[in-house]
Structure formats: structure tokens, C-alpha cells
Design a protein around this motif. Structure first.
Motif, PDB file in Angstrom:
ATOM      1  N   GLU A 107       0.849  -1.189   0.000  1.00 20.96           N
ATOM      2  CA  GLU A 107       0.000   0.000   0.000  1.00 20.96           C
ATOM      3  C   GLU A 107       0.886   1.241   0.000  1.00 20.96           C
ATOM      4  OE1 GLU A 107      -2.293  -0.677   3.545  1.00 20.96           O
ATOM      5  OE2 GLU A 107      -3.735  -1.924   2.476  1.00 20.96           O
ATOM      6  N   VAL A 108       0.636   2.120  -0.986  1.00 20.82           N
ATOM      7  CA  VAL A 108       1.374   3.378  -1.096  1.00 20.82           C
ATOM      8  C   VAL A 108       0.334   4.477  -1.258  1.00 20.82           C
ATOM      9  CG1 VAL A 108       3.100   4.683  -2.381  1.00 20.82           C
ATOM     10  CG2 VAL A 108       3.290   2.203  -2.220  1.00 20.82           C
ATOM     11  N   GLY A 109       0.146   5.261  -0.205  1.00 18.64           N
ATOM     12  CA  GLY A 109      -0.919   6.261  -0.231  1.00 18.64           C
ATOM     13  C   GLY A 109      -2.252   5.557  -0.388  1.00 18.64           C
ATOM     14  N   ASN A 110      -3.020   5.968  -1.402  1.00 17.98           N
ATOM     15  CA  ASN A 110      -4.314   5.340  -1.674  1.00 17.98           C
ATOM     16  C   ASN A 110      -4.227   4.247  -2.735  1.00 17.98           C
ATOM     17  OD1 ASN A 110      -5.587   7.040   0.135  1.00 17.98           O
ATOM     18  ND2 ASN A 110      -5.938   8.619  -1.413  1.00 17.98           N
ATOM     19  N   ALA A 111      -3.010   3.913  -3.153  1.00 18.69           N
ATOM     20  CA  ALA A 111      -2.834   2.939  -4.232  1.00 18.69           C
ATOM     21  C   ALA A 111      -2.248   1.634  -3.687  1.00 18.69           C
ATOM     22  CB  ALA A 111      -1.904   3.519  -5.299  1.00 18.69           C
ATOM     23  N   ARG A 112      -2.469   0.580  -4.431  1.00 20.49           N
ATOM     24  CA  ARG A 112      -1.867  -0.722  -4.133  1.00 20.49           C
ATOM     25  C   ARG A 112      -0.960  -1.095  -5.296  1.00 20.49           C
ATOM     26  NH1 ARG A 112      -6.810  -4.451  -1.776  1.00 20.49           N
ATOM     27  NH2 ARG A 112      -6.918  -3.398   0.241  1.00 20.49           N
ATOM     28  N   VAL A 113       0.262  -1.434  -4.969  1.00 22.50           N
ATOM     29  CA  VAL A 113       1.208  -1.896  -5.974  1.00 22.50           C
ATOM     30  C   VAL A 113       1.212  -3.419  -5.895  1.00 22.50           C
ATOM     31  CG1 VAL A 113       3.604  -1.878  -6.749  1.00 22.50           C
ATOM     32  CG2 VAL A 113       2.622   0.173  -5.692  1.00 22.50           C
ATOM     33  N   ARG A 114       0.697  -4.068  -6.941  1.00 17.65           N
ATOM     34  CA  ARG A 114       0.621  -5.535  -6.952  1.00 17.65           C
ATOM     35  C   ARG A 114       2.022  -6.114  -7.108  1.00 17.65           C
ATOM     36  NH1 ARG A 114      -3.907  -8.046  -7.070  1.00 17.65           N
ATOM     37  NH2 ARG A 114      -3.181  -9.763  -8.373  1.00 17.65           N
ATOM     38  N   LEU A 115       2.255  -7.217  -6.393  1.00 15.86           N
ATOM     39  CA  LEU A 115       3.572  -7.838  -6.378  1.00 15.86           C
ATOM     40  C   LEU A 115       3.534  -9.269  -6.883  1.00 15.86           C
ATOM     41  CD1 LEU A 115       4.751  -6.767  -2.806  1.00 15.86           C
ATOM     42  CD2 LEU A 115       5.354  -5.691  -4.982  1.00 15.86           C
ATOM     43  N   ASP A 116       4.669  -9.716  -7.378  1.00 15.68           N
ATOM     44  CA  ASP A 116       4.950 -11.125  -7.622  1.00 15.68           C
ATOM     45  C   ASP A 116       5.978 -11.514  -6.589  1.00 15.68           C
ATOM     46  OD1 ASP A 116       3.417 -11.839  -9.796  1.00 15.68           O
ATOM     47  OD2 ASP A 116       4.931 -11.283 -11.266  1.00 15.68           O
ATOM     48  N   GLY A 117       5.934 -12.704  -6.141  1.00 14.74           N
ATOM     49  CA  GLY A 117       6.946 -13.178  -5.207  1.00 14.74           C
ATOM     50  C   GLY A 117       6.399 -14.341  -4.422  1.00 14.74           C
ATOM     51  N   ARG A 118       7.231 -15.325  -4.233  1.00 12.40           N
ATOM     52  CA  ARG A 118       6.837 -16.516  -3.494  1.00 12.40           C
ATOM     53  C   ARG A 118       7.937 -16.881  -2.523  1.00 12.40           C
ATOM     54  NH1 ARG A 118       2.263 -18.135  -5.587  1.00 12.40           N
ATOM     55  NH2 ARG A 118       1.795 -17.765  -7.746  1.00 12.40           N
ATOM     56  N   ALA A 119       7.546 -17.543  -1.447  1.00  9.30           N
ATOM     57  CA  ALA A 119       8.494 -18.022  -0.446  1.00  9.30           C
ATOM     58  C   ALA A 119       7.910 -19.260   0.193  1.00  9.30           C
ATOM     59  CB  ALA A 119       8.739 -16.943   0.600  1.00  9.30           C
ATOM     60  N   GLY A 120       8.703 -19.923   0.976  1.00  8.40           N
ATOM     61  CA  GLY A 120       8.186 -21.099   1.651  1.00  8.40           C
ATOM     62  C   GLY A 120       9.169 -21.641   2.656  1.00  8.40           C
ATOM     63  N   ASP A 121       8.707 -22.611   3.413  1.00  7.78           N
ATOM     64  CA  ASP A 121       9.547 -23.292   4.385  1.00  7.78           C
ATOM     65  C   ASP A 121       9.040 -24.715   4.511  1.00  7.78           C
ATOM     66  OD1 ASP A 121      11.669 -23.363   6.354  1.00  7.78           O
ATOM     67  OD2 ASP A 121      10.076 -23.563   7.836  1.00  7.78           O
ATOM     68  N   SER A 155      11.433 -12.278   9.185  1.00 10.24           N
ATOM     69  CA  SER A 155      12.060 -12.984   8.063  1.00 10.24           C
ATOM     70  C   SER A 155      12.059 -12.083   6.832  1.00 10.24           C
ATOM     71  CB  SER A 155      11.312 -14.276   7.739  1.00 10.24           C
ATOM     72  OG  SER A 155      11.439 -15.200   8.789  1.00 10.24           O
ATOM     73  N   THR A 156      13.143 -12.122   6.091  1.00 10.56           N
ATOM     74  CA  THR A 156      13.300 -11.284   4.908  1.00 10.56           C
ATOM     75  C   THR A 156      12.698 -11.970   3.691  1.00 10.56           C
ATOM     76  OG1 THR A 156      15.345 -10.397   5.812  1.00 10.56           O
ATOM     77  CG2 THR A 156      14.997 -10.118   3.464  1.00 10.56           C
ATOM     78  N   LEU A 157      11.881 -11.218   2.949  1.00  7.56           N
ATOM     79  CA  LEU A 157      11.279 -11.686   1.696  1.00  7.56           C
ATOM     80  C   LEU A 157      11.493 -10.597   0.648  1.00  7.56           C
ATOM     81  CD1 LEU A 157       7.841 -12.917   3.094  1.00  7.56           C
ATOM     82  CD2 LEU A 157       9.855 -14.304   2.641  1.00  7.56           C
ATOM     83  N   VAL A 158      11.481 -10.965  -0.613  1.00 12.96           N
ATOM     84  CA  VAL A 158      11.599  -9.980  -1.690  1.00 12.96           C
ATOM     85  C   VAL A 158      10.417 -10.146  -2.626  1.00 12.96           C
ATOM     86  CG1 VAL A 158      12.979  -9.146  -3.627  1.00 12.96           C
ATOM     87  CG2 VAL A 158      14.119  -9.954  -1.564  1.00 12.96           C
ATOM     88  N   GLY A 159       9.687  -9.044  -2.816  1.00 13.46           N
ATOM     89  CA  GLY A 159       8.603  -9.015  -3.790  1.00 13.46           C
ATOM     90  C   GLY A 159       9.093  -8.303  -5.038  1.00 13.46           C
ATOM     91  N   TYR A 160       8.392  -8.498  -6.134  1.00 13.57           N
ATOM     92  CA  TYR A 160       8.747  -7.866  -7.401  1.00 13.57           C
ATOM     93  C   TYR A 160       7.502  -7.187  -7.957  1.00 13.57           C
ATOM     94  CZ  TYR A 160      12.749 -10.873  -6.841  1.00 13.57           C
ATOM     95  OH  TYR A 160      13.869 -11.485  -6.321  1.00 13.57           O
ATOM     96  N   VAL A 161       7.648  -5.927  -8.380  1.00 17.81           N
ATOM     97  CA  VAL A 161       6.523  -5.191  -8.954  1.00 17.81           C
ATOM     98  C   VAL A 161       5.993  -6.005 -10.130  1.00 17.81           C
ATOM     99  CG1 VAL A 161       5.826  -3.059 -10.114  1.00 17.81           C
ATOM    100  CG2 VAL A 161       7.431  -2.982  -8.179  1.00 17.81           C
ATOM    101  N   GLU A 162       4.667  -6.227 -10.141  1.00 12.27           N
ATOM    102  CA  GLU A 162       4.038  -7.119 -11.118  1.00 12.27           C
ATOM    103  C   GLU A 162       4.015  -6.552 -12.540  1.00 12.27           C
ATOM    104  OE1 GLU A 162       0.353  -9.842 -10.489  1.00 12.27           O
ATOM    105  OE2 GLU A 162      -0.378  -7.894 -11.149  1.00 12.27           O
ATOM    106  N   ARG A 163       3.763  -5.247 -12.670  1.00 16.64           N
ATOM    107  CA  ARG A 163       3.675  -4.655 -14.015  1.00 16.64           C
ATOM    108  C   ARG A 163       4.152  -3.214 -13.967  1.00 16.64           C
ATOM    109  NH1 ARG A 163      -2.012  -2.133 -14.580  1.00 16.64           N
ATOM    110  NH2 ARG A 163      -2.794  -2.380 -12.474  1.00 16.64           N
ATOM    111  N   ASP A 164       4.503  -2.667 -15.124  1.00 20.13           N
ATOM    112  CA  ASP A 164       4.943  -1.270 -15.213  1.00 20.13           C
ATOM    113  C   ASP A 164       3.846  -0.350 -14.696  1.00 20.13           C
ATOM    114  OD1 ASP A 164       7.282  -2.102 -16.383  1.00 20.13           O
ATOM    115  OD2 ASP A 164       6.820  -1.345 -18.384  1.00 20.13           O
TER     116      ASP A 164
END
Length: 186
Positions: A107-121, A155-164
Motif C-alpha cells: 500500500e502506497v498512499g491510496n494505491a496498491r502496488v501488486r507484487l509477484d513473489g513466493r516463499a516457503g519453508d 524474516s526477509t522476503l523480496v517481492g517484485y513489482v508485477e507490471r509497469d
């Protein structure tokens, strides 16, 4: 004379088929938060195959400012959301628990930046103990279990911006932060 003939021929051809001139108009560079941009995050609470359920959502926090040029577009401390997509509890015969996650958005201000990213254990398997118990105690080996999958708080995770995402500069802060255009990030 042959030169005059050539010019006349060209003039006749151009009068029968109109020539369209292309004019290149320079467009100012538009700022864009590019797809694939890394968004470093951390979990705000523990996640476990013992206590959580598939479909549970969980909170994340952005750990570093995400920049486009000199402009902060996703500030450190922004709230993120993830979801547990697969959960298998630990089981008999040394079966370990499994936990799979995906990062949904920031969430950034009133917008949502969709992410790609997966993790697991995956918890530790108790297979070795099961085999040893089976040899020594036979039927009681069913009571040997693996461990639950666990992702500790922080725990550290890394997301990736889904689209331009196109950005617009707004002079709302001294830092000159960039803002996403309305609707572009939703």
C-alpha cells in the motif's frame, strides 16, 4: 535534358500519389516503476504450519525505500500483504510440515502496488527417526512426526513489482517523492 525529364517524372508521380510526411515530436520521458523492480520486505509476525491456515493473509513491512531515479516511490515502512497459498501440517511417519507464501501487494498512499513473489519453508523430516523406530518398535513408528514449517517474525522476503506503473511527480513533499497515477496501481 535527361535531368529535366527525371524531375518531371518525379513531379508527375508525386502528384498522383500523395506523400505523407512524418514529423517526430519529442515526448518527455515518463517516469515508470518497472515490472520486476525488487521490493525488500520482512514479516511482521511468525508464520507456522502449526498455527496458520491456508488462505490466511499476513502483514509485511517494506525494509528499504524503492526509488525511481532520485524519487522515493515506495517508502521504507510501507505496509504489504501476503497470503499463505499452501499449508501442510506435520504428520505421522516423520512427515514434515510445509508452508508456501505469495506476496500480494504494497500500500502506497491510496494505491496498491501488486507484487509477484513466493516463499516457503519446510520443517525437518523425521524419516530417520521413523526408520529407526520401525526397526526397534514396529507399529509405534507411526507416532514419530516431523517438525512444523516455521517462518519467524522479521524474516526477509523480496517481492517484485508485477507490471509497469506510470508515475506522476507531485510537489507535496520536500523530498520530491513520486506518486503513482490514480488507478494505475490498483
Amino acid at each position: 535534358m535527361s535531368l529535366g525529364c527525371s524531375i518531371q517524372t518525379l513531379a508527375q508521380e508525386s502528384s498522383t500519389s500523395p506523400v505523407v510526411a512524418e514529423i517526430a515530436i519529442p515526448v518527455p520521458d515518463q517516469m515508470v516503476l518497472r515490472a520486476g523492480t525488487e521490493v525488500p520486505m520482512r514479516t511482521n509476525g511468525e508464520l507456522s504450519s502449526k498455527t496458520n491456515r491456508q488462505g490466511d493473509r499476513f502483514d509485511l513491512t517494506v525494509t528499504e525505500d524503492v526509488l525511481v531515479g532520485p524519487h522515493i516511490v515506495i517508502p521504507r515502512g510501507a505496509r504489504g500483504i501476503g497470503e499463505i497459498t499452501r499449508l501442510i501440517p506435520k504428520g505421522a511417519f516423520g512427515k514434515s510440515g510445509k508452508l508456501e507464501l505469495r506476496l500480494l501487494y504494497v500500500e502506497v498512499g491510496n494505491a496498491r502496488v501488486r507484487l509477484d513473489g513466493r516463499a516457503g519453508d519446510r520443517g525437518r523430516s523425521g524419516t530417520g527417526a521413523t526408520v529407526a523406530t520401525a526397526v526397534l518398535a514396529g507399529v509405534f513408528s507411526a507416532f514419530v512426526t516431523g517438525t512444523s514449517a516455521r517462518l519467524p517474525s522479521g524474516s526477509t522476503l523480496v517481492g517484485y513489482v508485477e507490471r509497469d506503473l506510470p508515475l506522476v511527480l507531485r510537489p507535496r513533499s520536500a523530498a520530491g517523492d513520486a506518486q503513482m497515477t490514480q488507478g494505475a496501481a490498483n
